[in-house]
Design a protein around this motif. Structure first.
Motif, PDB file in Angstrom:
ATOM      1  N   LYS A  51      24.628  23.506-106.823  1.00 53.31           N
ATOM      2  CA  LYS A  51      24.314  23.036-108.339  1.00 53.31           C
ATOM      3  C   LYS A  51      24.802  21.477-108.509  1.00 53.31           C
ATOM      4  N   THR A  52      24.266  21.103-109.573  1.00 57.42           N
ATOM      5  CA  THR A  52      24.332  19.789-110.262  1.00 57.42           C
ATOM      6  C   THR A  52      25.992  19.360-109.877  1.00 57.42           C
ATOM      7  N   PRO A  53      26.381  18.210-109.752  1.00 55.32           N
ATOM      8  CA  PRO A  53      28.003  17.931-109.335  1.00 55.32           C
ATOM      9  C   PRO A  53      28.800  18.031-110.952  1.00 55.32           C
ATOM     10  N   GLN A  54      28.931  19.103-111.355  1.00 53.19           N
ATOM     11  CA  GLN A  54      29.625  19.262-112.704  1.00 53.19           C
ATOM     12  C   GLN A  54      30.624  20.391-112.319  1.00 53.19           C
ATOM     13  N   LEU A  55      32.010  20.248-112.360  1.00 51.55           N
ATOM     14  CA  LEU A  55      32.837  21.323-112.135  1.00 51.55           C
ATOM     15  C   LEU A  55      33.303  21.721-113.591  1.00 51.55           C
ATOM     16  N   LYS A  56      33.650  23.019-113.699  1.00 49.23           N
ATOM     17  CA  LYS A  56      33.981  23.667-115.014  1.00 49.23           C
ATOM     18  C   LYS A  56      34.964  22.612-115.721  1.00 49.23           C
ATOM     19  N   PRO A  57      34.625  22.099-116.967  1.00 49.61           N
ATOM     20  CA  PRO A  57      35.492  21.377-117.599  1.00 49.61           C
ATOM     21  C   PRO A  57      36.716  22.065-118.192  1.00 49.61           C
ATOM     22  N   GLN A  58      37.751  21.393-118.062  1.00 50.15           N
ATOM     23  CA  GLN A  58      39.106  21.943-118.459  1.00 50.15           C
ATOM     24  C   GLN A  58      39.960  21.160-119.115  1.00 50.15           C
ATOM     25  N   CYS A  59      39.518  19.920-119.282  1.00 47.53           N
ATOM     26  CA  CYS A  59      40.649  18.847-119.813  1.00 47.53           C
ATOM     27  C   CYS A  59      39.835  17.716-120.440  1.00 47.53           C
ATOM     28  N   GLU A  60      40.288  17.047-121.355  1.00 48.23           N
ATOM     29  CA  GLU A  60      39.758  15.886-121.977  1.00 48.23           C
ATOM     30  C   GLU A  60      40.865  14.779-121.846  1.00 48.23           C
ATOM     31  N   MET A  61      40.692  13.558-121.671  1.00 49.46           N
ATOM     32  CA  MET A  61      41.603  12.475-121.568  1.00 49.46           C
ATOM     33  C   MET A  61      42.118  11.997-123.079  1.00 49.46           C
ATOM     34  N   ILE A  62      43.379  11.660-123.243  1.00 43.26           N
ATOM     35  CA  ILE A  62      43.749  11.061-124.445  1.00 43.26           C
ATOM     36  C   ILE A  62      44.339   9.516-124.044  1.00 43.26           C
ATOM     37  N   ILE A  63      44.038   8.664-124.112  1.00 44.83           N
ATOM     38  CA  ILE A  63      44.702   7.211-123.819  1.00 44.83           C
ATOM     39  C   ILE A  63      46.114   7.118-124.986  1.00 44.83           C
ATOM     40  N   MET A  64      47.109   7.035-124.362  1.00 42.92           N
ATOM     41  CA  MET A  64      48.424   6.693-125.004  1.00 42.92           C
ATOM     42  C   MET A  64      48.835   5.278-124.973  1.00 42.92           C
ATOM     43  N   ALA A  65      48.516   4.789-125.950  1.00 42.06           N
ATOM     44  CA  ALA A  65      48.515   3.181-126.268  1.00 42.06           C
ATOM     45  C   ALA A  65      49.770   2.601-127.011  1.00 42.06           C
ATOM     46  N   GLN A  66      50.467   1.496-127.086  1.00 41.54           N
ATOM     47  CA  GLN A  66      51.400   1.196-127.839  1.00 41.54           C
ATOM     48  C   GLN A  66      51.423  -0.261-128.144  1.00 41.54           C
TER      49      GLN A  66
END
Length: 303
Positions: free
Chosen positions: A176-191
């Motif tokens: 199949k197309t190169p897409q694994l099952k999505p299980q996370c989304e990133m959150i940038i933690m900046a200060q």
């Protein structure tokens, strides 16, 4: 519980709060220019993704109309339109916005910025170039739906002999197309840079430290960088609505009760709902007028 942000947040009458509003229907770049320096405690936001038409001119209605069937935009699975210009365009878009964030946020204040996984580094580079410190990358963990697509139907549509179709299908072996099952989304933690030591900065600005004692998610455990939260069942007319509990968790962890929380890409209003539920003051901006009105009603109804 705070009712709305104080009028002193803005230095121009065009965006005063004599008529209290939770969500401004405007371009965030216009609104931020009217905001006072060091007036925001915490920024929690989900900017445009810059994939599949989700750029700086993202139109929720138009994008929804472009989607056909299950997870398809035009003829491609969602997220499969690869364009090398997406990352640089996102970075170019985010840099001046992040520079305004640095001006309006208090020293030591945090930015928690959601981003699409394969472009998150461009968003982080823009925020860092604006003067923030990238302290960490958090991960919102959820159970998504598999998006990989078989190629057999494309082969069957080809104008080639059946024997050749059978050979190609057999050779692919169900890949199949190169897409694994999505299980996370990133959150940038900046200060933002601190004003002196951690202690001095907190004493002056009440920013720069976290409160790990009563997390909303996984109470009883010290908060970690991977945060599990189910995707919301109701999207409130927005394609990337975030769970209110996840946002409450972040707001409680990264800001005190006295905080003013800002979301420049408010979407369906979930950040405002979470901020109100946590007793924080809130101001949001949404460029889509209809979405802004809907978000305003939703935030107003939050308890």
């Amino acid at each position: 519980m705070p009712v709305t942000v104080e009028a002193s947040l803005f230095h121009t009458p065009a965006h005063d709060t004599d008529n209290p509003r939770w969500v401004h229907a405007d371009d965030c770049r216009n609104v931020m220019r009217a905001m006072q320096e060091n007036s925001i405690s915490l920024i929690v936001t989900d900017p445009p993704y810059f994939i599949d038409g989700m750029g700086d001119d993202w139109d929720h209605g138009a994008l929804a109309r472009r989607m056909r069937g299950c997870g398809v935009v035009k003829s491609l699975p969602i997220g499969m339109k690869f364009d090398r210009s997406q990352g640089p365009r996102l970075q170019e878009f985010m840099r001046p916005i992040a520079e305004e964030w640095l001006r309006i946020i208090r020293p030591g204040g945090f930015v928690l910025c959601f981003s699409q996984n394969r472009l998150v580094h461009h968003a982080a580079m823009a925020i860092e170039a604006a003067g923030f410190e990238i302290r960490d990358i958090l991960a919102w963990r959820y159970e998504g739906q598999a998006k990989a697509f078989s190629q057999e139907h494309f082969i069957r549509k080809r104008n080639i002999p059946q024997a050749e179709k059978d050979r190609l299908i057999a050779k692919l072996g169900g890949r199949k197309t190169p897409q694994l099952k999505p299980q996370c989304e990133m959150i940038i933690m900046a200060q933002a840079p601190r004003d002196g030591t951690f202690v001095d900065n907190w004493d002056r600005w009440e920013t720069g430290l976290i409160d790990p004692h009563s997390p909303v998610i996984e109470p009883g455990r010290f908060p970690g960088t991977v945060i599990p939260a189910k995707k919301p069942r109701v999207r409130h007319g927005h394609m990337t609505t975030k769970p209110v509990d996840l946002l409450r968790h972040l707001i409680r962890l990264f800001s005190p009760d006295s905080a003013v929380v800002f979301d420049p890409f408010v979407g369906s209003g979930s950040t405002g709902v979470a901020a109100r539920m946590e007793g924080r003051s809130f101001v949001g901006v949404e460029v889509d007028v209809d979405m802004a009105r809907s978000a305003e009603r939703r935030v107003e109804a939050a308890v």
